[in-house]
Design a protein around this motif. Structure first.
Motif, short mmCIF file in Angstrom:
data_model
loop_
_atom_site.label_atom_id
_atom_site.label_comp_id
_atom_site.label_asym_id
_atom_site.label_seq_id
_atom_site.Cartn_x
_atom_site.Cartn_y
_atom_site.Cartn_z
N THR A 1 0.80 -1.39 -0.09
CA THR A 1 0.07 -0.05 0.05
C THR A 1 0.82 1.24 0.15
O THR A 1 0.40 2.37 -0.25
N LEU A 2 2.31 1.07 0.37
CA LEU A 2 3.00 2.13 0.40
C LEU A 2 3.57 2.66 -0.96
O LEU A 2 3.80 1.55 -2.11
N PRO A 3 4.19 3.68 -1.20
CA PRO A 3 5.05 3.95 -2.47
C PRO A 3 6.12 2.99 -2.59
O PRO A 3 6.64 2.56 -1.55
N PRO A 4 6.64 2.74 -3.68
CA PRO A 4 7.63 1.92 -3.71
C PRO A 4 8.84 2.20 -3.17
O PRO A 4 9.63 1.27 -3.09
N ASN A 5 9.47 3.47 -3.28
CA ASN A 5 10.61 3.86 -2.59
C ASN A 5 10.39 5.28 -1.92
O ASN A 5 9.41 5.92 -2.20
N GLU A 6 11.50 5.73 -1.28
CA GLU A 6 11.56 6.88 -0.74
C GLU A 6 11.41 8.17 -1.42
O GLU A 6 10.70 9.13 -1.24
N GLU A 7 11.73 8.05 -2.67
CA GLU A 7 11.73 9.34 -3.55
C GLU A 7 10.17 9.28 -3.75
O GLU A 7 9.75 10.62 -4.15
N GLN A 8 9.41 8.36 -3.90
CA GLN A 8 8.07 8.46 -4.23
C GLN A 8 7.03 8.74 -3.13
O GLN A 8 5.73 8.60 -3.13
N PHE A 9 7.67 8.89 -1.78
CA PHE A 9 6.91 8.89 -0.64
C PHE A 9 6.47 10.46 -0.34
O PHE A 9 7.67 11.21 0.13
N PRO A 10 5.43 11.03 -0.49
CA PRO A 10 5.44 12.48 -0.33
C PRO A 10 5.62 12.92 0.99
O PRO A 10 4.82 12.39 1.91
N LEU A 11 6.13 14.24 1.43
CA LEU A 11 6.13 14.68 2.47
C LEU A 11 6.16 16.07 2.26
O LEU A 11 7.12 17.03 2.24
N GLN A 12 5.04 16.72 1.81
CA GLN A 12 4.86 18.24 1.46
C GLN A 12 3.86 18.72 2.57
O GLN A 12 2.87 18.51 3.11
N PHE A 13 4.63 19.94 3.09
CA PHE A 13 3.83 20.69 4.18
C PHE A 13 3.96 22.12 3.96
O PHE A 13 4.79 22.59 3.29
N SER A 14 2.71 23.04 4.41
CA SER A 14 3.05 24.38 4.19
C SER A 14 4.15 24.83 5.42
O SER A 14 4.74 24.17 6.09
N GLU A 15 4.41 25.98 5.39
CA GLU A 15 5.32 26.69 6.18
C GLU A 15 4.95 26.72 7.42
O GLU A 15 5.73 26.96 8.46
N LYS A 16 3.56 26.43 7.75
CA LYS A 16 3.20 26.19 9.41
C LYS A 16 4.01 25.16 9.94
O LYS A 16 4.06 25.02 11.30
N VAL A 17 4.46 24.09 9.39
CA VAL A 17 5.24 23.11 10.06
C VAL A 17 6.77 23.42 10.12
O VAL A 17 7.37 23.47 8.82
N ALA A 18 7.41 23.60 11.28
CA ALA A 18 8.55 24.01 11.08
C ALA A 18 9.60 22.81 10.56
O ALA A 18 9.39 21.74 10.62
N LEU A 19 10.76 23.29 9.87
CA LEU A 19 11.75 22.69 9.28
C LEU A 19 12.18 21.37 10.11
O LEU A 19 12.55 20.23 9.56
N SER A 20 12.34 21.62 11.31
CA SER A 20 12.81 20.53 12.39
C SER A 20 11.84 19.48 12.34
O SER A 20 12.39 18.33 12.60
N VAL A 21 10.57 19.69 12.20
CA VAL A 21 9.61 18.60 12.22
C VAL A 21 9.49 17.72 10.97
O VAL A 21 9.52 16.58 10.97
N VAL A 22 9.86 18.61 10.01
CA VAL A 22 9.85 18.10 8.58
C VAL A 22 11.26 16.97 8.69
O VAL A 22 11.22 15.88 8.16
N GLU A 23 12.30 17.46 9.27
CA GLU A 23 13.41 16.81 9.37
C GLU A 23 13.06 15.43 10.11
O GLU A 23 13.55 14.19 9.73
N MET A 24 12.22 15.23 11.25
CA MET A 24 11.80 14.13 11.87
C MET A 24 11.09 13.21 10.83
O MET A 24 11.49 12.05 10.90
N LEU A 25 10.63 13.76 10.08
CA LEU A 25 9.27 13.18 9.32
C LEU A 25 10.40 12.29 8.21
O LEU A 25 10.25 11.30 7.66
N LYS A 26 11.47 13.33 7.76
CA LYS A 26 12.24 12.53 6.63
C LYS A 26 13.06 11.44 7.23
O LYS A 26 13.37 10.47 6.68
N ARG A 27 13.47 11.55 8.33
CA ARG A 27 14.27 10.60 9.30
C ARG A 27 13.33 9.20 9.22
O ARG A 27 13.72 8.06 9.06
N ALA A 28 12.09 9.52 9.58
CA ALA A 28 11.25 8.39 9.65
C ALA A 28 10.84 7.66 8.22
O ALA A 28 10.83 6.41 8.20
#
Lengths: 377, 411
Positions: free
Chosen positions: B11-38
């Motif tokens: 059910t998941l995208p086939p690889n990391e590149e195709q896994f979307p992590l798009q957020f508005s500027e409301k979400v601080a970059l540090s939080v996006v960093e944690m999401l990218k790590r996950a």
């Protein structure tokens, strides 16, 4: 003076730990959750610490490049503890949020967007010469206070005679020169201390404290704390993780469930309920009026600071007490258990250290301490 | 069990590149960093503990944002972040030969995302929870010793005859045409009970709803439950339970729940259960008469109301038209017109301004003297009945036995 830190460390904002070669679960948690105080390196001379969720800002009051950042430093540099890429000479005070670094200089205040590469502050104001002699006490500025979300500047009536201000997750608590306490903002978790859950747009006096002079205020995500002139500690707001130091139902249920690992999902929660009902204890989930907390018998509180869901207090005898949410080791008791009763951080006693100050980030705690022999001289 | 992971992985995208992590500027970059790590850990090699830890950090941070300010003003981005946290956590739990307990935990995690988060990646949490539910069903043992409380078609002789006064009875009509319902009831805003209009619901014939059926379809799912006799009481609270726990504790009373001698009442009330559990959604239909309104079908709010005997909804009014369909059990309902609002003493606070202060079946005549003068209609709603409650019409509801109703709020 030496600084120590413990708690949330996923961005190496407390300390950089050596990664071990073999990947085992304990090492990865050990890097992220520092549950016993660790001394901060490179912290000599007079310094102040401020912390946001992902960063620590250290202010070295005697040095040229006086502000350094540790933690998540996307646009600042790749170093783990680097000077800010702006001129910070002469900076007297700072505040750091998840997105902004605010610096107070004798003649101006500057607010820098940490997420942009701009070479100018996103907001600034000049301080008139008359106010330059008094120490700036961020987030208070002449005429009002600043927050990290727009609008940055908020005016405050001069008749309040604001002495210090603490900004919580969704509220504000103000201490006046006369020792009175005002609160405003969201109130749905009792954090305003007026006895209800309604918000207040304008500063409103906390009547329950009327007649008692307070000398210090602090604010967490959803709770408020103040110290009375006699060293008493008053708390109010949300107690979901025991951050008020009052009995918390959620903590008792969680500890009962931990003690019954054999029970299935259903039985665990049901019998936990039964256990609690038999004892008929009173639990506080929301404390809407100030309550007195006995941190330690016959001890005066010198200073207090709040994280998002925990509280840390320093006594005049040099002990550090912590309570509330402990999931990331921010209570410093070598566990990740949350507590609803103040507990002394034994580390400092064991090391013969006299604690003099405490500053909390949302999920971590930083303490300043001196060796006991140093005090005696 | 490795088979389970391959189903989830599909059910998941086939690889990391195709896994979307798009957020508005409301979400601080540090939080996006944690999401990218996950995200990195999702497609890479690391320890289970490390994956769960990173997911928990994302959950803890976004939980704090969800609890800041009023729920209405919580930025949708934080609800999306919370859902990503649930996704990473559920994936971590199910990756390496999960036990039944771990699968249940993963289901609970998905449910938390469905309840508090916002849909991400094509509502992936819904997709994954369905996979996990099938897995649990395969593992579940048969249990025959449950009381069977079934939905039956309305009997001719109502067991509650004598409970309502004939002259105050809400009128009943069988399968009216759209035009006559519109002319006689919707436009003049007159309450009526529509009979025969939900007889075709699978909930009433092909899959008659019963406690056993609900367990099999939704037993391991987490739902919000209201505890306490009525929402105006001081000791009223909300909690999260699985449907199994709710049924055992509050419907079948398997556990003696006594606080000071009184049995606490639990009510699965005002919950959009059918968004969370699509199989139940298949058992009901939106009443045709809703098309007489101005809104879209997508704007119709469908709520489940499932509880034991004795649940009470205090007298209150809602800002939309309501079809209240009774599926299992029966309810006593009283209706007051908005014209008589003054005699009903609504609370003054903004929070409860739509709720009357009066206890309808035990009114305090000293504090609320006008109340007894207010005219009303009453009824006992039976399985197969649908009550039309016109917009702003005051209504009081008490269940007479184990009951399951479905409400449709429309405009």
């Amino acid at each position: 003076m030496r600084w120590f830190g413990f708690g949330f460390n996923a961005f190496a904002q407390v300390c950089v730990q050596e990664k071990s070669d073999k990947e085992d679960s304990s090492s990865s948690a050990g890097e992220v959750k520092v549950n016993v105080p660790i001394e901060l390196k490179n912290h000599v001379g007079r310094s102040k610490i401020r912390a946001s969720w992902s960063r620590r800002a250290s202010l070295f009051l005697d040095e040229e490049m006086s502000v350094r950042l540790a933690g998540f430093c996307a646009f600042i540099s790749n170093e783990s503890f680097s000077p800010v890429m702006v001129d910070t000479r002469g900076c007297r005070d700072a505040i750091i949020s998840e997105t902004h670094l605010t610096l107070a200089f004798p003649d101006r205040i500057e607010c820098w967007d940490l997420q942009s590469k701009e070479k100018v502050p996103s907001w600034s104001m000049e301080i008139l010469t008359q106010s330059q002699n008094s120490d700036v006490n961020l987030p208070l500025v002449p005429g009002g206070y600043i927050s990290s979300k727009t609008p940055i500047f908020h005016s405050l009536s001069s008749h309040l005679q604001a002495k210090s201000l603490a900004l919580g997750g969704e509220h504000a608590i103000l201490l006046t020169a006369a020792g009175a306490v005002y609160t405003w903002g969201q109130g749905s978790h009792g954090e305003l201390g007026h006895g209800g859950l309604i918000p207040e747009e304008e500063p409103r006096t906390v009547e329950a404290l009327w007649g008692m002079s307070m000398r210090s205020v602090a604010a967490g995500g959803w709770h408020s704390v103040c110290i009375g002139d006699g060293g008493d500690l008053y708390v109010w707001g949300w107690n979901e993780s025991g951050q008020l130091g009052l009995p918390s139902r959620g903590l008792r249920k969680a500890s009962q469930q931990k003690n019954e690992p054999q029970a299935g999902e259903l039985c665990g929660s049901v019998s936990a309920c039964l256990g609690e009902e038999r004892h008929e204890e009173v639990y506080i989930s929301i404390q809407a009026f100030p309550a007195l907390v006995d941190v330690s018998p016959s001890c005066e509180i010198r200073t207090v600071s709040c994280g998002s869901r925990h509280t840390a207090a320093v006594t005049t005898t040099g002990c550090l007490y912590t309570w509330g949410w402990g999931e990331y080791g921010q209570l410093g008791h070598q566990t990740t258990t949350s507590l609803d009763e103040p507990k002394c951080v034994e580390f400092f006693r064991n090391e013969s250290l006299h604690v003099v100050d405490v500053v909390c980030g949302p999920w971590n705690t930083f303490t300043a301490a001196v060796k006991k022999e140093v005090l005696a001289t | 069990m490795a088979f389970l992971w391959s189903k989830i992985s599909a059910t998941l995208p086939p690889n990391e590149e195709q896994f979307p992590l798009q957020f508005s500027e409301k979400v601080a970059l540090s939080v996006v960093e944690m999401l990218k790590r996950a995200r990195l850990q999702l497609y890479g090699e690391t320890t289970r503990a490390s994956r769960i830890l990173n997911a928990q950090i994302i959950l803890d941070y976004s939980w704090e944002r969800l609890n800041t300010g009023t729920w209405r003003h919580v930025d949708k981005e934080w609800r999306r972040v919370y859902s990503y946290g649930c996704l990473f956590k559920a994936a971590a739990l199910c990756r390496e030969n999960p036990s039944e307990e771990e699968i249940r935990q993963a289901i609970r995690t998905c449910d938390m995302g469905l309840l508090m988060g916002a849909a991400i990646m094509g509502n992936i949490l819904q997709v994954i929870v369905c996979i996990l539910q099938s897995e649990i069903r395969k593992l579940a043992e048969e249990e025959d010793n449950h009381e069977n409380i079934e939905a039956k078609k309305r009997k001719i002789a109502s067991p509650h005859v004598g409970l309502i006064k004939e002259e105050l009875a809400v009128p009943r009509i069988k399968c009216p045409s759209l035009e006559s319902f519109n002319a006689n009831h919707l436009l003049p805003l007159k309450p009526v009970i529509l009979e025969g209009i939900i007889d075709h619901w699978p909930a009433l014939n092909k899959h008659p709803w019963s406690v056993e059926y609900l367990r099999s379809v939704a037993g391991c799912r987490t739902v919000p439950v209201e505890v306490g006799s009525r929402y105006t009481d001081e000791d009223w609270s909300q909690t999260l339970l699985t449907v199994n726990e709710f049924i055992d504790k509050y419907i079948l009373n398997k556990v003696q729940v006594s606080e000071n001698g009184y049995k606490a009442v639990g009510y699965l009330a005002q919950h959009q259960l059918f968004d969370q559990i699509p199989e139940l959604r298949e058992d009901i239909r939106i009443p045709d008469y809703c098309c007489l309104g101005e809104g879209d079908e997508d704007d119709i709010t469908v709520n489940a109301w499932f509880g034991p005997k004795g649940t009470v909804s205090p007298l209150h009014q809602d800002p939309q038209q309501n079809f209240l369909a009774q599926v299992v059990g029966s309810k006593y309902i009283r209706l007051y017109s908005p014209e008589d609002t003054e005699k009903l003493y609504p609370h003054e606070s903004q929070l409860l301004h739509n709720t009357s202060q009066v206890e309808v079946e035990n009114p305090d005549a000293e504090r609320f003297p006008e109340f007894v003068k207010a005219p009303y209609l009453e009824c006992v709603l039976q399985p197969g009945d649908v009550l039309f409650i016109p917009v702003k019409h005051w209504h009081y509801v008490r269940s007479l036995e184990v009951s399951f109703s479905v409400s449709f709020w429309w405009s």
